[in-house]
Design an enzyme around this catalytic site. Structure first.
Site, PDB file in Angstrom:
ATOM      1  N   TYR A   1      47.668 -33.733 -37.013  1.00  0.00           N
ATOM      2  CA  TYR A   1      46.280 -33.296 -37.813  1.00  0.00           C
ATOM      3  C   TYR A   1      45.137 -33.824 -36.912  1.00  0.00           C
ATOM      4  O   TYR A   1      44.873 -34.803 -36.734  1.00  0.00           O
ATOM      5  CB  TYR A   1      46.475 -33.841 -39.068  1.00  0.00           C
ATOM      6  CG  TYR A   1      45.544 -33.386 -40.145  1.00  0.00           C
ATOM      7  CD1 TYR A   1      44.783 -32.014 -39.707  1.00  0.00           C
ATOM      8  CD2 TYR A   1      45.780 -33.186 -41.355  1.00  0.00           C
ATOM      9  CE1 TYR A   1      43.941 -31.504 -40.700  1.00  0.00           C
ATOM     10  CE2 TYR A   1      44.985 -32.622 -42.481  1.00  0.00           C
ATOM     11  CZ  TYR A   1      43.973 -31.648 -41.972  1.00  0.00           C
ATOM     12  OH  TYR A   1      43.097 -31.040 -42.718  1.00  0.00           O
ATOM     13  N   CYS A   2      44.289 -32.784 -36.638  1.00  0.00           N
ATOM     14  CA  CYS A   2      42.919 -32.926 -36.090  1.00  0.00           C
ATOM     15  C   CYS A   2      42.973 -33.981 -34.831  1.00  0.00           C
ATOM     16  O   CYS A   2      43.932 -33.438 -34.190  1.00  0.00           O
ATOM     17  CB  CYS A   2      42.122 -33.605 -37.280  1.00  0.00           C
ATOM     18  SG  CYS A   2      40.505 -33.979 -36.655  1.00  0.00           S
ATOM     19  N   VAL A   3      42.354 -35.031 -35.016  1.00  0.00           N
ATOM     20  CA  VAL A   3      42.379 -35.931 -33.751  1.00  0.00           C
ATOM     21  C   VAL A   3      43.700 -36.534 -33.584  1.00  0.00           C
ATOM     22  O   VAL A   3      44.129 -37.021 -32.655  1.00  0.00           O
ATOM     23  CB  VAL A   3      41.413 -37.183 -33.809  1.00  0.00           C
ATOM     24  CG1 VAL A   3      41.677 -37.995 -34.800  1.00  0.00           C
ATOM     25  CG2 VAL A   3      41.289 -37.499 -32.467  1.00  0.00           C
TER      26      VAL A   3
ATOM     27  N   GLY B   1      46.409 -34.860 -33.639  1.00  0.00           N
ATOM     28  CA  GLY B   1      47.062 -33.918 -33.060  1.00  0.00           C
ATOM     29  C   GLY B   1      46.561 -33.939 -31.531  1.00  0.00           C
ATOM     30  O   GLY B   1      47.702 -33.851 -30.597  1.00  0.00           O
TER      31      GLY B   1
END
Length: 617
Positions: free
Chosen positions: A349-351, A353
């Site tokens: 998720y987000c950073v 990821g």
């Protein structure tokens, strides 16, 4: 101010006592006493700000961020002032617009049929929902002047030719911040609702507001810690992050949580979630109704989640390799020991990821094939179109951030929270300033905003690597990022990819996620969800909110893909589940009794959600 719209008429009146009455102070003595009390509370707020600076606990540097703002606007000013005729033309345009508003106001005051003018771009602006913004000619004039000035200021930046694109982006961003800050809705004497409430309470609201301001500055240890939710209504582990599970492993970087199964059979291959370390993982486990984690468990997944440490000075040298090895790698090892399975499906998720993508590229170099599929949630791997966060990233600003982190070993979580809030300041900053400090009201309890305020620090080495390698130099997509002695290439990542973007994302724009899809070496299934960075992800199926779009491969122009994509009502969660369970090897199941947290090899350390997530910045 006395000239307001008459009751039952479409025209303003100069003599409607009923309309004037709410703006007249009824008890001057009580009002004066409360103003004195307000000043006393304001003095306490000032003392809370000054104290840590006098003691040396906190130091301010002019370079963040005001000096950069001044330098940016100086460059824009050079363009307009270098040609006097150009500057005069711009000023004439603004003055002409003011005269038009003034004439309309005079007509309304004289009883002429001149309805308030609302530019199309500002229809529905909720800051001006109070009826007196339309009915009262004075407030209508203020609102119109504000809109005209705002549009004019933004046009100055757009029309400035020859500016460096990054500098123009910064100028546009800073201009929006100033525009949002100077809205007449933010000030007592220029907001009809605030004015009436202050008169009705004889200023008691201002006393409460300044008391809250002092409390919030003290809570921020000299910086304003803006409360967006009633924090007293939430507690992690009690009414947030309540999905049953155990912490089964712990490193200096993270804890690994395994959740209790709720089905008789579970999918053989476990699911590992890598959340961002910039925020806490329980955004995916807010409560039973909103929890993606609980929903995934109910679909038969054995779910493991990384809970990152809230770092302090001891973690200053923890870099991306540390987070890849002692975070993601450590969690894969724990899942293997707990289940006996050598393969996992992973979600980033987000950073989290972005780190996961880099780790996958590293694993490809090292022939580590334990991650069998990957799902990216609002994740950027290419930062060409990374949105407004790029405003904060250039060499000068990174050097200033690094100098600050060098002293403490980390970046304060409040710095990142402020940056994220500035992306939507008209929604996430100023409404709370008005509600808390001018109306003197406690914000409503809201789990999402409580989570948003539960910030985490960033280790010096980790954050510096991220800013330079991703936002500043865009090395990951270019095949130039180096990790653990390897030069990474996303083309080496050939496992199936589910790449979710959200339509209104201010942090990982949908176009940026779409473009990033082309850098992977295998099949990428790009999906676009409605709403934004959080609500577009945390969208339980039973809520029947928003929608998502699917289409062909993420190639060509993003705009073309959107035009031909198929819209589906509701949540993307079931669609993801169908995609995942259709992959090779996902048809096998095992008895849920074999998936007790920790299995036979790992002894649980503590109950979920663990102690790392409870550490406050």
């Amino acid at each position: 101010m006395a000239m307001t719209k008459a009751s039952g008429s479409d025209k303003p009146s100069t003599g409607d006592a009923n309309a004037i009455e709410p703006y007249i102070v009824k008890d001057p003595e009580a009002f004066a006493r409360n103003l004195a009390r307000m000043l006393e509370e304001l003095g306490r707020a000032a003392a809370a700000w000054v104290a840590p600076r006098e003691s040396g606990e906190k130091t301010d540097t002019i370079s963040e961020p005001y000096a950069d703002m001044v330098k940016t606007f100086a460059k824009v000013s050079e363009y307009w002032l270098s040609d006097p005729s150009r500057a005069i033309e711009a000023q004439t345009h603004l003055l002409t617009s003011y005269f038009s508003i003034w004439n309309a106001s005079i007509q309304r005051l004289s009883g002429a049929d001149a309805p308030p003018a609302t530019p199309a771009a500002h229809v529905g602006d909720k800051r001006f929902a109070d009826k007196d913004w339309n009915d009262n000619a004075f407030f209508d004039f203020l609102r119109g002047a504000y809109w005209v000035t705002s549009d004019w200021a933004e046009k100055l930046i757009v029309d400035a030719e020859g500016l460096d694109p990054h500098l123009k982006h910064k100028a546009q961003f800073y201009t929006r911040q100033i525009i949002d800050a100077l809205s007449p809705s933010n000030f007592l004497l220029t907001n009809p609702e605030l004015y009436r409430e202050t008169v009705a309470e004889n200023g008691e609201n201002l006393v409460r507001g300044m008391r809250m301001l002092a409390e919030d500055i003290a809570a921020g240890k000299g910086d304003l810690k803006l409360r967006q939710s009633d924090a007293s209504k939430f507690k992690v582990g009690e009414n947030l992050a309540t999905t049953p599970g155990k912490v089964i492993a712990q490193s200096d970087v993270c804890q690994v949580i395994q959740y209790e199964p709720t089905t008789e059979k579970v999918l053989k291959r476990p699911l590992l979630i890598c959340p961002p370390w910039i925020n806490k993982f329980y955004i995916l486990d807010l409560n039973p109704q909103k929890s993606f984690i609980a929903w995934a468990v109910a679909q038969g997944h054995t779910v493991f989640v990384i809970s990152w440490v809230n770092p302090d000075e001891r973690h200053r040298d923890m870099d991306w390799e540390s987070y890849a090895r002692d975070g993601i790698g450590f969690a894969i090892d724990a899942a293997e020991q707990a289940t006996g399975e050598t393969g996992v499906n992973a979600i980033g998720y987000c950073v989290g990821g972005t780190l996961l993508a880099a780790t996958l590229a590293l694993h490809a170099k090292e022939k580590d094939t334990r991650i069998k599929s990957v799902t990216f949630l609002t994740t950027q791997v290419d930062f060409t179109h990374a949105g407004d966060l790029k405003v904060f990233v250039d060499e000068d600003q990174i050097e200033a951030i690094e100098a600050g982190m060098e002293k403490s070993g980390f970046l304060e979580g409040s710095k990142m929270s402020t940056a994220f809030n500035m992306l939507r300041s008209s929604d996430l900053i100023w409404p709370y300033v008005v509600n808390n400090y001018l109306k003197g009201k406690d914000p409503m309890p809201f789990d999402l905003l409580y989570w948003n305020s539960d910030s985490t620090r960033m280790p010096c080495a980790n954050h510096s690597f991220y800013l330079r390698n991703c936002y500043l130099e865009n090395k990951l997509s270019m095949g130039k990022m180096e990790l653990a002695g390897h030069r990474l290439s996303l083309k080496d990542v050939r496992i199936p990819v589910y790449n979710l973007a959200t339509k209104e994302d201010h942090i990982a724009p949908a176009k940026s996620v779409f473009i990033g899809s082309q850098f992977f070496g295998g099949d990428v299934h790009y999906v676009l969800s409605g709403s934004g960075h959080i609500a577009g992800v945390v969208n339980p199926p039973d809520k029947k909110k928003y929608q998502f779009w699917t289409g062909g491969p993420p190639v060509g122009a993003f705009e073309d893909w959107v035009q031909t994509a198929e819209e589906h009502p509701g949540s993307w969660w079931p669609h993801w589940q169908q995609w995942l369970t259709a992959l090779d090897g996902m048809d096998a199941t095992v008895d849920a009794k074999s998936r007790k947290p920790g299995g036979r090899k790992l002894k649980p350390i503590e109950d979920a959600p663990g102690s790392y997530v409870r550490a406050r910045a």
